[in-house]
Design a protein around this motif. Structure first.
Motif, PDB file in Angstrom:
ATOM      1  N   GLY A 193      38.301  36.406  35.240  1.00 21.51           N
ATOM      2  CA  GLY A 193      38.300  36.444  36.696  1.00 21.51           C
ATOM      3  C   GLY A 193      38.632  37.599  37.223  1.00 21.51           C
ATOM      4  N   ILE A 194      39.850  37.918  36.829  1.00 20.10           N
ATOM      5  CA  ILE A 194      40.468  39.298  37.560  1.00 20.10           C
ATOM      6  C   ILE A 194      39.917  40.329  36.855  1.00 20.10           C
ATOM      7  CG2 ILE A 194      42.662  40.536  37.912  1.00 20.10           C
ATOM      8  CD1 ILE A 194      44.105  37.564  37.973  1.00 20.10           C
ATOM      9  N   SER A 195      39.648  40.189  35.512  1.00 18.14           N
ATOM     10  CA  SER A 195      39.028  41.444  34.798  1.00 18.14           C
ATOM     11  C   SER A 195      37.914  41.854  35.170  1.00 18.14           C
ATOM     12  CB  SER A 195      38.906  41.035  33.268  1.00 18.14           C
ATOM     13  OG  SER A 195      40.259  40.886  32.846  1.00 18.14           O
ATOM     14  N   THR A 196      36.914  40.890  35.737  1.00 13.78           N
ATOM     15  CA  THR A 196      35.255  41.089  36.041  1.00 13.78           C
ATOM     16  C   THR A 196      35.603  41.301  37.876  1.00 13.78           C
ATOM     17  OG1 THR A 196      35.227  38.607  36.545  1.00 13.78           O
ATOM     18  CG2 THR A 196      34.539  39.543  34.272  1.00 13.78           C
ATOM     19  N   SER A 197      36.590  41.228  38.340  1.00 13.86           N
ATOM     20  CA  SER A 197      36.609  41.462  39.658  1.00 13.86           C
ATOM     21  C   SER A 197      36.687  43.311  39.812  1.00 13.86           C
ATOM     22  CB  SER A 197      37.860  41.071  40.325  1.00 13.86           C
ATOM     23  OG  SER A 197      38.091  39.793  40.389  1.00 13.86           O
ATOM     24  N   ASP A 198      36.012  43.691  40.810  1.00 12.82           N
ATOM     25  CA  ASP A 198      35.759  45.092  41.052  1.00 12.82           C
ATOM     26  C   ASP A 198      37.046  45.428  41.900  1.00 12.82           C
ATOM     27  OD1 ASP A 198      33.502  45.530  39.962  1.00 12.82           O
ATOM     28  OD2 ASP A 198      32.221  45.159  41.923  1.00 12.82           O
ATOM     29  N   THR A 199      37.281  44.689  42.861  1.00 14.73           N
ATOM     30  CA  THR A 199      38.648  45.002  43.689  1.00 14.73           C
ATOM     31  C   THR A 199      39.379  43.520  43.829  1.00 14.73           C
ATOM     32  OG1 THR A 199      37.373  44.435  45.686  1.00 14.73           O
ATOM     33  CG2 THR A 199      37.396  46.748  44.931  1.00 14.73           C
ATOM     34  N   VAL A 200      40.540  44.114  44.352  1.00 15.21           N
ATOM     35  CA  VAL A 200      41.595  42.830  44.975  1.00 15.21           C
ATOM     36  C   VAL A 200      42.144  43.171  46.326  1.00 15.21           C
ATOM     37  CG1 VAL A 200      42.064  41.685  42.624  1.00 15.21           C
ATOM     38  CG2 VAL A 200      43.396  43.629  43.666  1.00 15.21           C
ATOM     39  N   ASN A 201      42.321  42.177  46.995  1.00 13.94           N
ATOM     40  CA  ASN A 201      43.013  42.779  48.274  1.00 13.94           C
ATOM     41  C   ASN A 201      44.604  42.747  47.902  1.00 13.94           C
ATOM     42  OD1 ASN A 201      40.822  42.298  49.816  1.00 13.94           O
ATOM     43  ND2 ASN A 201      40.811  40.212  50.102  1.00 13.94           N
ATOM     44  N   VAL A 202      45.401  43.695  48.719  1.00 15.51           N
ATOM     45  CA  VAL A 202      46.653  43.949  48.437  1.00 15.51           C
ATOM     46  C   VAL A 202      47.355  43.660  49.751  1.00 15.51           C
ATOM     47  CG1 VAL A 202      48.255  45.749  47.895  1.00 15.51           C
ATOM     48  CG2 VAL A 202      46.012  45.588  46.662  1.00 15.51           C
ATOM     49  N   ILE A 203      48.535  42.792  49.838  1.00 13.29           N
ATOM     50  CA  ILE A 203      49.425  42.829  50.566  1.00 13.29           C
ATOM     51  C   ILE A 203      50.944  43.406  50.441  1.00 13.29           C
ATOM     52  CG2 ILE A 203      50.586  40.927  52.148  1.00 13.29           C
ATOM     53  CD1 ILE A 203      48.041  39.145  51.577  1.00 13.29           C
ATOM     54  N   ILE A 204      51.319  44.487  51.207  1.00  8.16           N
ATOM     55  CA  ILE A 204      52.586  45.086  50.685  1.00  8.16           C
ATOM     56  C   ILE A 204      53.604  44.837  51.961  1.00  8.16           C
ATOM     57  CG2 ILE A 204      53.531  46.980  50.040  1.00  8.16           C
ATOM     58  CD1 ILE A 204      51.245  48.416  49.337  1.00  8.16           C
ATOM     59  N   ARG A 205      54.486  44.297  51.524  1.00  5.78           N
ATOM     60  CA  ARG A 205      55.577  43.888  52.503  1.00  5.78           C
ATOM     61  C   ARG A 205      55.061  43.048  53.585  1.00  5.78           C
ATOM     62  NH1 ARG A 205      56.891  49.307  51.329  1.00  5.78           N
ATOM     63  NH2 ARG A 205      58.792  49.485  50.035  1.00  5.78           N
ATOM     64  N   GLY A 208      44.725  46.559  52.653  1.00  2.00           N
ATOM     65  CA  GLY A 208      43.247  46.727  51.994  1.00  2.00           C
ATOM     66  C   GLY A 208      42.961  46.354  50.822  1.00  2.00           C
ATOM     67  N   SER A 209      42.015  47.088  49.945  1.00  5.62           N
ATOM     68  CA  SER A 209      41.992  46.599  48.532  1.00  5.62           C
ATOM     69  C   SER A 209      41.968  47.751  47.607  1.00  5.62           C
ATOM     70  CB  SER A 209      40.411  45.917  48.660  1.00  5.62           C
ATOM     71  OG  SER A 209      39.519  46.800  48.854  1.00  5.62           O
ATOM     72  N   LEU A 210      42.285  47.493  46.438  1.00  2.53           N
ATOM     73  CA  LEU A 210      42.508  48.349  45.377  1.00  2.53           C
ATOM     74  C   LEU A 210      41.174  48.050  44.122  1.00  2.53           C
ATOM     75  CD1 LEU A 210      46.200  48.934  45.395  1.00  2.53           C
ATOM     76  CD2 LEU A 210      44.553  50.426  46.255  1.00  2.53           C
ATOM     77  N   ASP A 211      41.084  48.919  43.509  1.00  2.69           N
ATOM     78  CA  ASP A 211      40.220  48.712  42.394  1.00  2.69           C
ATOM     79  C   ASP A 211      40.833  48.085  41.243  1.00  2.69           C
ATOM     80  OD1 ASP A 211      38.209  49.884  43.800  1.00  2.69           O
ATOM     81  OD2 ASP A 211      38.573  51.931  43.127  1.00  2.69           O
ATOM     82  N   VAL A 212      40.365  47.070  40.397  1.00  2.19           N
ATOM     83  CA  VAL A 212      40.971  46.840  39.374  1.00  2.19           C
ATOM     84  C   VAL A 212      40.627  47.618  38.185  1.00  2.19           C
ATOM     85  CG1 VAL A 212      40.954  44.735  37.788  1.00  2.19           C
ATOM     86  CG2 VAL A 212      40.726  44.412  40.106  1.00  2.19           C
ATOM     87  N   VAL A 213      41.555  48.204  37.618  1.00  3.33           N
ATOM     88  CA  VAL A 213      41.228  49.416  36.490  1.00  3.33           C
ATOM     89  C   VAL A 213      41.396  48.514  35.192  1.00  3.33           C
ATOM     90  CG1 VAL A 213      41.769  51.378  35.444  1.00  3.33           C
ATOM     91  CG2 VAL A 213      42.124  51.144  37.928  1.00  3.33           C
ATOM     92  N   GLU A 214      42.305  47.683  35.120  1.00  6.41           N
ATOM     93  CA  GLU A 214      42.558  47.333  33.582  1.00  6.41           C
ATOM     94  C   GLU A 214      43.351  46.016  33.813  1.00  6.41           C
ATOM     95  OE1 GLU A 214      44.201  48.045  29.137  1.00  6.41           O
ATOM     96  OE2 GLU A 214      44.639  49.432  30.829  1.00  6.41           O
ATOM     97  N   VAL A 215      42.966  44.828  32.984  1.00  4.46           N
ATOM     98  CA  VAL A 215      43.978  43.680  33.153  1.00  4.46           C
ATOM     99  C   VAL A 215      44.438  43.325  31.569  1.00  4.46           C
ATOM    100  CG1 VAL A 215      44.131  41.107  33.501  1.00  4.46           C
ATOM    101  CG2 VAL A 215      43.012  42.705  35.114  1.00  4.46           C
ATOM    102  N   GLN A 216      45.523  43.364  31.366  1.00  5.04           N
ATOM    103  CA  GLN A 216      46.079  43.192  30.081  1.00  5.04           C
ATOM    104  C   GLN A 216      47.024  41.823  29.722  1.00  5.04           C
ATOM    105  OE1 GLN A 216      48.450  46.439  28.522  1.00  5.04           O
ATOM    106  NE2 GLN A 216      48.720  45.625  26.830  1.00  5.04           N
TER     107      GLN A 216
END
Length: 179
Positions: free
Chosen positions: A73-85, A90-98
Motif C-alpha cells: 500500500g505504501i509502495s503504490t502510494s504516490d504521496t504521503v502526508n508528513v507531520i513534523i514536530r 504537506g505531502s512528500l512523494d514516495v520514492v522507494e519502500v524497502q
C-alpha cells in the motif's frame, strides 16, 4: 447645567467609565487595522533557494495485521502526508519502500556468529522498513527546511496515508538539485 453630575455622567447622559471603555476599544481596533505588524509566511521569502531533497525514514517494529499489504500500500502510494514536530508539513512523494529483514544473531560452535531469520511467530505481525521520500525544500545555511521545520537526521516525523499513521525517525537527508 454642570458638565459632570453627582453620578459621574457627562451632561447627565453619558457615563465616564463607559466612554473610557469605548475609547479603549476604538484605539485597539485602530491599532490592529492601521498597524498590523509583520505578517506573511516565512516560507515564501524573496531570494530563498529551493532544491529537491530526499529523506530516508526508518520504521522498526511496526506491528500490523498484514505487513505485506501495508508495504504494498505504501509502495503504490504516490504521496504521503508528513507531520513534523506535530505540525502538518504537506505531502512528500514516495520514492522507494524497502522491507528490512528481521534477523537474530546465532552463535556457531566454532565461535563465529551468523545472522538468521528470527523464528518467533509474533514477528509475522511486525515489519521493519526503510522509506525514501522526496520533494522540494528550502535550503538554508542550517540545512533543508520543509514547511517551516528543519529536517535533519534524527528528526522524528509522522507519516500518514489512507490506512496508516506512524512515526519514523529520519536516518538520511540528501539535497539533490536546485528546483
Amino acid at each position: 447645567m454642570a458638565i459632570l453630575d453627582s453620578k459621574g455622567r457627562l451632561f447627565g447622559k453619558l457615563n465616564i467609565l463607559d466612554l473610557g471603555a469605548v475609547l479603549i476599544m476604538l484605539m485597539v481596533a485602530a491599532g490592529i487595522f492601521l498597524f498590523p505588524g509583520s505578517s506573511g509566511s516565512s516560507i515564501a521569502q524573496v531570494g530563498a533557494t529551493f532544491s529537491t531533497v530526499e529523506v530516508d525514514c526508518m520504521v522498526r517494529g511496526l506491528t500490523v495485521r498484514e505487513p505485506q499489504a501495508l508495504l504494498e500500500g505504501i509502495s503504490t502510494s504516490d504521496t504521503v502526508n508528513v507531520i513534523i514536530r506535530n505540525q502538518p508539513a504537506g505531502s512528500l512523494d514516495v520514492v522507494e519502500v524497502q522491507s528490512l529483514p528481521r534477523t537474530v544473531a546465532v552463535p556457531q560452535p566454532d565461535g563465529s556468529v551468523v545472522a538468521e531469520n528470527d523464528p518467533r511467530p509474533e514477528l509475522n505481525y511486525t515489519i521493519d522498513m526503510l522509506i525514501t521520500l522526496g520533494g522540494d525544500a528550502e535550503v538554508t545555511d542550517d540545512g533543508p527546511v520543509i514547511a517551516g521545520s528543519k529536517v535533519k537526521v534524527g528528526t522524528p516525523i509522522e507519516l500518514e496515508g489512507q490506512t496508516f499513521r506512524f512515526n519514523a525517525p529520519v536516518v538520511g537527508v540528501r539535497i539533490l538539485e536546485d528546483a
